[in-house]
Design a protein around this motif. Structure first.
Motif, PDB file in Angstrom:
ATOM      1  N   ASP A   1     -24.434  67.463 -18.594  1.00 25.35           N
ATOM      2  CA  ASP A   1     -23.243  66.695 -18.927  1.00 25.35           C
ATOM      3  C   ASP A   1     -23.569  65.363 -19.585  1.00 25.35           C
ATOM      4  O   ASP A   1     -22.939  64.978 -20.577  1.00 25.35           O
TER       5      ASP A   1
ATOM      6  N   ASP B   1     -10.802  57.796 -19.318  1.00 26.74           N
ATOM      7  CA  ASP B   1     -12.021  58.561 -19.068  1.00 26.74           C
ATOM      8  C   ASP B   1     -12.649  59.100 -20.354  1.00 26.74           C
ATOM      9  O   ASP B   1     -11.949  59.380 -21.339  1.00 26.74           O
TER      10      ASP B   1
ATOM     11  N   LEU C   1     -14.704  62.349 -21.240  1.00 30.23           N
ATOM     12  CA  LEU C   1     -15.002  63.618 -20.594  1.00 30.23           C
ATOM     13  C   LEU C   1     -15.795  64.543 -21.510  1.00 30.23           C
ATOM     14  O   LEU C   1     -15.528  64.620 -22.718  1.00 30.23           O
TER      15      LEU C   1
END
Length: 207
Positions: free
Chosen positions: A97, A112, A114
């Motif tokens: 990630d 955020d 993401l």
């Protein structure tokens, strides 16, 4: 195929779901080495010299300290595929990630940032590494290929064409300028058997 792990620091995937580890390593011999022991390091060096291809997923300095110097083994006829976060000359450590986000495979969602998929750097690098490994095994002469997770992700990142997700009758579709495309439902894989316990084949390989 032989999977080599440090006896005091085995693959962390062994602590995860058993079926997943079996999918990855069923059919592989398991060798565990104590890298603090000169005899184990010497035996590992001898095993490596007999390999067609070494897959390295640790930082290069780690194996070099254990006596496995990539340039030496390549010169002796063993090809080497090195998988790193940002290349062999970098000291960065990366995971699926964080590498994906760093290389641009992310989107802003309110406050955020993401990733656009789960652990994308892992799967994309796996595909790139499989293709590279095939090239190495077919090559007439041993050589090294350095696969950077960051570089792989950057090679596929970029502007995304306008698209819309649509659900119809329990199925999901992507609609874009190129048409309507069905999204396949996830399908689980069943391992062919159980992976070998840690070090189960050490005695046979480490003479």
């Amino acid at each position: 195929m032989v999977k080599v792990e440090a006896v005091h620091r085995p693959d962390g995937a062994r602590n995860g779901p058993g079926d997943f580890f079996d999918l990855l390593h069923y059919g592989h011999d398991s060798v565990a080495v104590d890298l603090s022991e000169p005899r184990d390091r010497a035996n590992l060096r001898e095993v490596a010299s007999r390999a067609d291809l070494i897959l390295e997923s640790s930082r290069p300095a780690g194996l070099a300290r254990a006596g496995l110097v990539a340039a030496e083994l390549v010169a002796e006829g063993t090809s080497w595929l090195s998988i790193t976060a940002q290349g062999r000359n970098a000291v960065a450590v990366g995971y699926g990630d964080d590498v994906a986000v760093h290389s641009g495979l992310a989107r802003i969602d309110g406050p955020d940032l993401l990733p656009v998929g789960d652990a994308l750097a892992d799967s994309l690098t796996g595909l790139a590494s499989a293709a590279a490994a095939a090239k190495l095994l077919l090559a007439a002469q041993a050589r090294m290929i350095d696969v950077s997770m960051d570089a792989v992700c950057r090679s596929v990142s970029g502007p995304v064409a306008d698209h819309t997700f649509i659900e119809r009758n329990g199925r999901w579709w992507v609609e874009s300028k190129s048409g309507l495309h069905a999204i396949r439902a996830p399908r689980g894989r069943v391992p062919g058997g159980t992976a070998r316990p840690l070090g189960a084949d050490s005695d046979r390989w480490m003479q």
